[in-house]
Design a protein around this motif. Structure first.
Motif, short mmCIF file in Angstrom:
data_model
loop_
_atom_site.label_atom_id
_atom_site.label_comp_id
_atom_site.label_asym_id
_atom_site.label_seq_id
_atom_site.Cartn_x
_atom_site.Cartn_y
_atom_site.Cartn_z
N ARG A 62 -0.14 9.17 -0.27
CA ARG A 62 0.60 10.43 -0.23
C ARG A 62 0.20 11.16 1.04
O ARG A 62 -0.86 10.91 1.62
CB ARG A 62 0.34 11.27 -1.46
CG ARG A 62 -1.05 11.83 -1.58
CD ARG A 62 -1.18 12.81 -2.75
NE ARG A 62 -2.55 13.17 -2.97
CZ ARG A 62 -3.22 14.07 -2.24
NH1 ARG A 62 -2.63 14.71 -1.27
NH2 ARG A 62 -4.49 14.34 -2.51
N VAL A 96 0.80 -1.22 0.00
CA VAL A 96 0.00 0.00 0.00
C VAL A 96 0.83 1.28 0.00
O VAL A 96 0.35 2.33 -0.45
CB VAL A 96 -1.01 0.04 1.17
CG1 VAL A 96 -1.93 -1.15 1.14
CG2 VAL A 96 -0.34 0.18 2.51
N CYS A 134 0.96 3.69 -2.89
CA CYS A 134 -0.34 4.25 -3.25
C CYS A 134 -0.86 5.25 -2.23
O CYS A 134 -2.06 5.48 -2.14
CB CYS A 134 -1.35 3.12 -3.43
SG CYS A 134 -1.03 2.10 -4.88
N PRO A 178 -5.13 7.87 -0.07
CA PRO A 178 -4.88 6.88 -1.12
C PRO A 178 -4.84 7.53 -2.50
O PRO A 178 -5.62 8.45 -2.79
CB PRO A 178 -6.05 5.91 -1.01
CG PRO A 178 -7.01 6.49 -0.06
CD PRO A 178 -6.41 7.68 0.58
N THR A 179 -3.95 7.02 -3.36
CA THR A 179 -3.83 7.55 -4.72
C THR A 179 -4.09 6.50 -5.79
O THR A 179 -4.17 6.86 -6.96
CB THR A 179 -2.41 8.14 -4.94
OG1 THR A 179 -1.45 7.10 -4.73
CG2 THR A 179 -2.14 9.30 -4.00
N CYS A 180 -4.24 5.25 -5.41
CA CYS A 180 -4.51 4.18 -6.37
C CYS A 180 -5.96 3.72 -6.22
O CYS A 180 -6.44 3.54 -5.09
CB CYS A 180 -3.59 2.99 -6.14
SG CYS A 180 -1.84 3.38 -6.25
N SER A 181 -6.63 3.52 -7.32
CA SER A 181 -8.06 3.19 -7.29
C SER A 181 -8.36 1.88 -6.57
O SER A 181 -9.38 1.75 -5.91
CB SER A 181 -8.62 3.15 -8.71
OG SER A 181 -7.94 2.19 -9.47
N LEU A 226 -6.71 0.55 -4.09
CA LEU A 226 -6.20 0.51 -2.72
C LEU A 226 -7.31 0.44 -1.68
O LEU A 226 -7.17 -0.22 -0.66
CB LEU A 226 -5.30 1.73 -2.45
CG LEU A 226 -4.71 1.81 -1.05
CD1 LEU A 226 -3.83 0.59 -0.77
CD2 LEU A 226 -3.92 3.09 -0.89
#
Length: 129
Positions: A70, A65, A68, A78-81, A83
């Motif tokens: 920041r 994780v 993903c 979260p920055t990843c879909s 995650l």
């Protein structure tokens, strides 16, 4: 910066920083002498790692994780879909552990409550040793 400086700036012991590297969480450069060389961003990475450990995630999950996430002020975003599904699974896992521990505590409370009045309520010194 060298590992001692990273340790000082983050409050994390040197041996833990080495462990994070072994787990693939930190990726310092190596000097020709073999010394680890960290960059400023590693301070933030270590803080993220510590936050995730405090949230109950293990280092294996954090490895997945961490890329993903920041920083957004004092929280992680979260920055990843995909995650969120992983984080929901981890939250469900932790919730089950809490439920199991609550059940165990309730069972102990029942045993303690059933003790006769003449039995001392203080735990023996050997318990938990």
């Amino acid at each position: 910066m060298r590992i001692g400086e990273l340790s000082r700036r983050t409050g994390v012991a040197v041996y833990l920083l080495r462990y994070y590297e072994e787990q693939g969480l930190l990726h310092p450069q190596r000097r020709p002498s073999g010394y680890r060389e960290y960059v400023e961003e590693d301070v933030a990475v270590v803080r993220r790692i510590r936050s995730l450990l405090a949230a109950g995630l293990n280092t294996s999950t954090i490895t997945t994780v961490l890329p993903c996430l920041r920083d957004a002020g004092d929280r992680l975003v979260p920055t990843c879909s995909d995650l969120l599904a992983d984080l929901h699974r981890e939250r469900d896992r932790i919730a089950q552990i809490i439920t199991d521990l609550q059940t165990s505590m309730n069972a102990l409370d029942d045993v303690i409550a059933a003790a006769p009045a003449d039995v001392t309520r203080r735990a023996p010194a050997s318990l938990g040793a």
